[in-house]
Design a protein around this motif. Structure first.
Motif, PDB file in Angstrom:
ATOM      1  N   ARG A  10      16.008  11.301   2.363  1.00  0.00           N
ATOM      2  CA  ARG A  10      14.906  11.477   3.310  1.00  0.00           C
ATOM      3  C   ARG A  10      14.049  10.226   3.381  1.00  0.00           C
ATOM      4  O   ARG A  10      13.636   9.670   2.364  1.00  0.00           O
ATOM      5  N   GLY A  72      13.483   5.999  14.341  1.00  0.00           N
ATOM      6  CA  GLY A  72      13.374   7.445  14.553  1.00  0.00           C
ATOM      7  C   GLY A  72      13.759   7.853  15.960  1.00  0.00           C
ATOM      8  O   GLY A  72      14.393   8.898  16.169  1.00  0.00           O
ATOM      9  N   ALA A  75      17.562   8.062  16.292  1.00  0.00           N
ATOM     10  CA  ALA A  75      18.268   8.847  15.266  1.00  0.00           C
ATOM     11  C   ALA A  75      19.305   9.768  15.897  1.00  0.00           C
ATOM     12  O   ALA A  75      19.061  10.375  16.937  1.00  0.00           O
ATOM     13  N   ARG A  77      22.141  13.023  15.130  1.00  0.00           N
ATOM     14  CA  ARG A  77      22.252  14.192  14.249  1.00  0.00           C
ATOM     15  C   ARG A  77      23.197  13.915  13.088  1.00  0.00           C
ATOM     16  O   ARG A  77      24.241  13.300  13.260  1.00  0.00           O
ATOM     17  N   GLU A 142       7.644  13.947  12.234  1.00  0.00           N
ATOM     18  CA  GLU A 142       8.764  14.875  12.041  1.00  0.00           C
ATOM     19  C   GLU A 142       8.423  16.263  12.578  1.00  0.00           C
ATOM     20  O   GLU A 142       9.266  16.918  13.205  1.00  0.00           O
ATOM     21  N   ASP A 145       8.433  16.071  16.448  1.00  0.00           N
ATOM     22  CA  ASP A 145       9.788  15.944  16.995  1.00  0.00           C
ATOM     23  C   ASP A 145      10.705  17.077  16.551  1.00  0.00           C
ATOM     24  O   ASP A 145      11.846  17.166  17.005  1.00  0.00           O
ATOM     25  N   ALA A 147      12.249  17.447  13.780  1.00  0.00           N
ATOM     26  CA  ALA A 147      13.453  16.867  13.165  1.00  0.00           C
ATOM     27  C   ALA A 147      13.058  16.031  11.956  1.00  0.00           C
ATOM     28  O   ALA A 147      12.082  15.286  12.008  1.00  0.00           O
ATOM     29  N   LEU A 149      13.923  12.982   9.285  1.00  0.00           N
ATOM     30  CA  LEU A 149      14.633  11.700   9.357  1.00  0.00           C
ATOM     31  C   LEU A 149      15.278  11.369   8.016  1.00  0.00           C
ATOM     32  O   LEU A 149      14.658  11.511   6.961  1.00  0.00           O
ATOM     33  N   TYR A 171      18.847   5.825  11.757  1.00  0.00           N
ATOM     34  CA  TYR A 171      18.543   7.027  10.989  1.00  0.00           C
ATOM     35  C   TYR A 171      19.437   8.159  11.464  1.00  0.00           C
ATOM     36  O   TYR A 171      20.000   8.123  12.560  1.00  0.00           O
ATOM     37  N   ARG A 172      19.542   9.178  10.632  1.00  0.00           N
ATOM     38  CA  ARG A 172      20.152  10.445  11.035  1.00  0.00           C
ATOM     39  C   ARG A 172      19.033  11.474  11.046  1.00  0.00           C
ATOM     40  O   ARG A 172      18.000  11.300  10.405  1.00  0.00           O
ATOM     41  N   SER A 173      19.259  12.573  11.731  1.00  0.00           N
ATOM     42  CA  SER A 173      18.236  13.615  11.796  1.00  0.00           C
ATOM     43  C   SER A 173      18.845  14.983  11.537  1.00  0.00           C
ATOM     44  O   SER A 173      20.047  15.192  11.730  1.00  0.00           O
TER      45      SER A 173
END
Length: 194
Positions: A10, A72, A75, A77, A142, A145, A147, A149, A171-173
């Motif tokens: 995270r 962000g 990002a 998924r 976060e 949004d 989501a 990060l 980034y991934r979310s």
């Protein structure tokens, strides 16, 4: 990782990992520093320390926000084969990797008390407070949004473990329920069973 999955940590937890050690080392160093009169005297030392605290808080809290925002926004998924790292593991890895820097900063803050009492400790504490502020800002983003990060763990291993450093490409979310940390990187509070 199996089938092309990645280990993910995270972003807010990585940012927040240094806050507590810097804060408590700073508070302790400032407390010890007040006991020594130093070259400048306590009044000047504490006044200079207060100014350094505010500057450190502002610089640490604001530095890199544009980069966090850009990463962000782009990002993607997280995949089903990605492995989400526990909060405790992320914090432990970051602190273990930075333990010598934290020790040197603490010793420097203690040593500076003989010249300017409490100033070095208050500077460290300001850096810790700035990291908490930045993590709280990330938490608000976060929540807004909807989501969380995440950053690849292997990218954190390069160049000092900075979650928005040059080694980090994207980034991934995930949804806000993923992982064991709340938005902003704090421990997730579980409701008591009735």
């Amino acid at each position: 990782m199996a089938r092309g999955g990645q280990g993910l940590a995270r972003v807010a937890v990585v940012v927040r990992a240094g806050a507590a050690p810097l804060w408590w080392c700073g508070v302790f160093a400032a407390g010890v520093g007040v006991l020594a009169p130093g070259l400048t005297g306590r009044r000047i030392g504490v006044s200079a320390g207060a100014a350094l605290f505010i500057v450190a808080l502002a610089v640490t809290g604001w530095r890199g926000r544009r980069r966090f925002t850009e990463l962000g926004r782009g990002a993607v998924r997280a995949g089903k084969h990605d492995v989400l790292q526990d909060r405790a593991v992320t914090v432990r890895v970051w602190r273990r990797g930075h333990r010598w820097w934290l020790l040197l900063a603490f010793l420097a803050a203690l040593g500076s008390a003989f010249a300017v009492p409490a100033a070095g400790g208050m500077l460290l504490a300001g850096c810790g407070a700035g990291l908490w502020w930045k993590a709280a800002w990330l938490g608000r983003r976060e929540r807004d949004d909807d989501a969380l990060l995440w950053v690849r763990v292997d990218w954190l291993d390069r160049r000092g473990g900075r979650p928005a450093g040059q080694a980090v490409k994207a980034y991934r979310s995930t949804g806000v329920a993923a992982g064991d940390a709340a938005p902003g990187g704090a421990r997730r509070r579980t409701a008591a069973l009735v």
